[in-house]
Design a protein around this motif. Structure first.
Motif, PDB file in Angstrom:
ATOM      1  N   GLU A 238       0.756  -1.162   0.166  1.00  0.00           N
ATOM      2  CA  GLU A 238      -0.059   0.033   0.120  1.00  0.00           C
ATOM      3  C   GLU A 238       0.843   1.269  -0.064  1.00  0.00           C
ATOM      4  OE1 GLU A 238      -2.493  -0.132   3.451  1.00  0.00           O
ATOM      5  OE2 GLU A 238      -3.954  -1.797   2.542  1.00  0.00           O
ATOM      6  N   CYS A 263      -2.182  -4.282  -6.921  1.00  0.00           N
ATOM      7  CA  CYS A 263      -3.484  -3.792  -6.539  1.00  0.00           C
ATOM      8  C   CYS A 263      -4.389  -4.868  -6.595  1.00  0.00           C
ATOM      9  CB  CYS A 263      -3.997  -2.755  -7.695  1.00  0.00           C
ATOM     10  SG  CYS A 263      -3.062  -0.962  -7.797  1.00  0.00           S
ATOM     11  N   LEU A 266      -4.106  -6.522  -3.312  1.00  0.00           N
ATOM     12  CA  LEU A 266      -4.800  -5.630  -2.182  1.00  0.00           C
ATOM     13  C   LEU A 266      -6.209  -5.690  -2.400  1.00  0.00           C
ATOM     14  CD1 LEU A 266      -2.211  -2.975  -1.983  1.00  0.00           C
ATOM     15  CD2 LEU A 266      -2.441  -4.766  -0.349  1.00  0.00           C
ATOM     16  N   ARG A 268      -7.943  -4.107  -4.771  1.00  0.00           N
ATOM     17  CA  ARG A 268      -8.413  -2.883  -5.318  1.00  0.00           C
ATOM     18  C   ARG A 268      -8.397  -2.863  -6.808  1.00  0.00           C
ATOM     19  NH1 ARG A 268      -3.823   0.435  -1.773  1.00  0.00           N
ATOM     20  NH2 ARG A 268      -4.221   2.099  -3.575  1.00  0.00           N
ATOM     21  N   SER A 573      -8.617  -1.099   4.431  1.00  0.00           N
ATOM     22  CA  SER A 573      -7.610  -0.366   3.486  1.00  0.00           C
ATOM     23  C   SER A 573      -8.830  -0.060   2.474  1.00  0.00           C
ATOM     24  CB  SER A 573      -6.915  -1.725   2.761  1.00  0.00           C
ATOM     25  OG  SER A 573      -6.188  -2.177   3.899  1.00  0.00           O
TER      26      SER A 573
END
Length: 636
Positions: A238, A263, A266, A268, A573
């Motif tokens: 991150e 990404c 994570l 995302r 997050s």
């Protein structure tokens, strides 16, 4: 053409042509040009030596050196070093050593000479010879520099010898040589072979202490990203992504692949899409097979399988699809329970003539096994034989999983025992499969027998094994055994319990109404590499609501969305959220206790102000549970 035009090149032009010929790999042409040139200067001789180096022709390099000696030019250290490099490149270390001795006698040795010879020892993986040469360097009055140490470091790291790498790092510190980008990149690449978390933590600490900005160099950024992905260093991922965003570094196509993978790791997905659009639409760059594969994997891993299929179809005329891409899509069908689409894709691949491999077949078998479609599995195994592809341990383990899904544990054990007879059950993968089946179908007697088997055959468990066993002990109301396992197994087998295992332990506590123990484990989940995700927070909120611990549930929601701060607080997050179902049950419970207006609605207002996903249904749940109340005007 120059000659055809009636022009005669002079010495300078011949020299340039010789140099270009060597750089283009036309060493034969460079020799012919040297014979045609009216005269040669020192750089022309150097070009001829480099040409010999490209051909790994040590004799020719020494012959050119002899010509240079016979000429009117003074032979300098650069020429000697050039010949030394030819010896090293050709692996002729004995002649390289002999040349170095001659250079000592003529006074032409310098640090470059020793570093060149050092490269030869390192290329052969001869750490002992390299260390002896470093000591000789010092005795001869030459101080090893950053090139010397990084060369040593690369050899040790490539061999996975972390004890040697740390010795070299300490030597650098002692000699006052700063760690640079190349040093960090070498150490990061070395972590590909590392399984000890302490080595990972120590290398990352070295990065932090160096003061080097990760995004100051694309090669460094790529290696650090890949390392953090491999070793699940999610918080650092991150911070690197945030640093990249602020750095102004313009990524290459390759780096876009690394950023998309980071990404995706994570969860995302919107950021993955943003990088893809930036690469293709904004900067007009064409993805290669690797980057397209990364984007497909990001979509599949984040439950966007239909978008992945569309992306593959959109690009397959420009980027040739390979078996990895199709395996990724098939994996998406497997995880979403679309077994028939997996079979259709497999048939399309065969019809298109795409080369099959074990990975593709295992992906399709997995899709069928997850839904217990064992007739399709039989067809796939038969076709593997026709394609001359041998099933491996993963194939058989997946087949066993299919029988477990159907509840046919006898068949699953038959496959498992066959694997044992063929010496294919050598790691925890198949044991995990059968253990999971035993747990799902409450066959704890068989699970105990499997665990005894693992102990007897010295099969080391993985974090996945621990997660299964923790769930099993939770279902058997043996919570103390679950805690004992998580405490002792990582110490015994040399790996830390990851956040998934801790989340399983937390769930076992909640299912056994041990809310206080669950909260303590949740603190450990937050401190783990991946930290607590929305699912973990949601589980805790749901557990607290079931036990009537509403204030604790509210405090968890506030913490998750950053509404409360202080020591030990942990914010979700970006892209993570608590499931609406958990929040709905909480606000309903608050309303039923007469706290709709005083707690539930103010909480939802604060969440909405913090850009948390709050909709009208949550307001309705809060107010409708309280008699005589209306949600008018709240819901958008």
């Amino acid at each position: 053409r120059i000659l055809e035009d009636g022009l005669e090149p002079d010495s300078m032009m011949y020299g340039c042509l010789m140099k270009f010929a060597v750089e283009c790999g036309r060493t034969d042409l460079s020799r012919r040009l040297s014979e045609m040139a009216p005269s040669l200067d020192i750089q022309n001789y150097m070009s001829l030596i480099r040409a010999a180096g490209r051909d790994k022709d040590v004799d020719r390099a020494f012959a050119v050196l002899a010509q240079l000696h016979a000429s009117s030019f003074k032979v300098d250290g650069a020429a000697y070093n050039c010949v030394l490099d030819v010896c090293v490149s050709a692996g002729e270390m004995t002649r390289a050593r002999e040349l170095l001795q001659e250079m000592k006698r003529t006074g032409h040795v310098d640090v470059v000479s020793y570093n060149t010879l050092l490269k030869g020892f390192c290329n052969k993986g001869d750490v002992k010879g390299a260390k002896e040469l470093l000591m000789e360097m010092v005795r001869e009055g030459f101080q090893p520099n950053d090139v010397s140490h990084n060369c040593m470091l690369n050899t040790a790291a490539s061999a996975g010898n972390f004890a040697e790498t740390w010795e070299t790092i300490e030597m650098m510190e002692t000699n006052g040589i700063k760690v640079d980008n190349y040093t960090i990149s070498i150490m990061m690449k070395g972590l590909k072979r590392a399984s000890n978390h302490r080595d990972v933590a120590r290398v990352l600490s070295l990065l932090d202490g160096s003061g080097i900005a990760v995004c100051s160099d694309e090669i460094l950024a790529n290696t650090v990203l890949e390392t953090c992905i491999r070793h699940k260093e999610y918080r650092r991922l991150e911070s690197i992504l945030a640093e990249h965003k602020a750095s102004g570094l313009r990524p290459s196509v390759h780096m876009y692949g690394s950023l998309i993978k980071a990404c995706s790791t994570l969860q995302r997905l919107d950021d993955c899409r943003r990088y893809w659009r930036e690469m293709h639409e904004v900067r007009g760059m064409e993805p290669n097979e690797i980057v397209l594969g990364c984007m497909l994997d990001a979509l599949v891993c984040n439950q966007a399988i239909d978008e992945a299929v569309q992306l593959l179809n959109d690009w397959k005329d420009r980027v040739r699809p390979n078996s990895v891409m199709y395996s990724t899509v098939i994996k998406g069908f497997a995880t979403s329970g679309q077994a028939e689409r997996a079979m259709t894709t497999w048939r399309d691949m065969r019809q298109a003539g795409i080369k099959m491999n074990t990975v593709v077949y295992n992906s399709v078998i997995d899709a069928q096994a997850r839904v217990g479609a064992m007739d399709n599995v039989s067809e796939l195994v038969t076709t593997m034989g026709q394609d001359r592809i041998e099933p491996d341990a993963i194939s058989y383990s997946t087949i066993a999983k299919g029988y477990c899904v159907k509840g046919d544990l006898d068949k699953a054990f038959e496959v498992f025992r066959n694997m044992q007879r063929n010496k294919m059950a050598n790691d925890s993968i198949v044991y995990n499969t059968i253990l999971d089946g035993c747990t799902r179908h409450s066959r704890y007697d068989l699970a105990d027998a499997l665990m005894a088997d693992m102990e007897k055959l010295s099969i080391s468990p993985s974090n996945y094994t621990l997660g299964i066993l923790v769930k099993m002990y939770g279902r058997r109301r043996q919570l103390d055994k679950a805690f004992e396992l998580v405490e002792n197994a990582p110490k015994r087998f040399g790996f830390p319990a990851n956040s998934q295992v801790l989340t399983c332990l937390m769930g076992a506590c909640l299912n056994n109404n041990a809310i206080d123990r669950a909260l303590r484990v949740f603190q450990d989940v937050k401190q783990a590499n991946r930290g607590a995700d929305g699912k973990a927070f949601g589980s805790m909120v749901g557990g607290c609501v079931r036990r009537g611990e509403l204030q604790k549930a509210v405090a968890l929601v506030e913490e998750a969305y950053g509404l409360s701060t202080g020591p030990g607080m942990y914010k979700l997050s970006p892209g993570q959220s608590i499931a609406a179902e958990n929040l709905e049950k909480l606000v309903q419970a608050l309303a039923q206790q007469g706290m709709a207006e005083t707690v539930a609605v103010p909480l939802l207002d604060r969440l909405r102000a913090a850009k948390a996903p709050v909709n009208g249904r949550l307001y309705s749940a809060a107010l409708n549970a309280a008699p005589g109340r209306s949600c008018r005007g709240r819901g958008k």
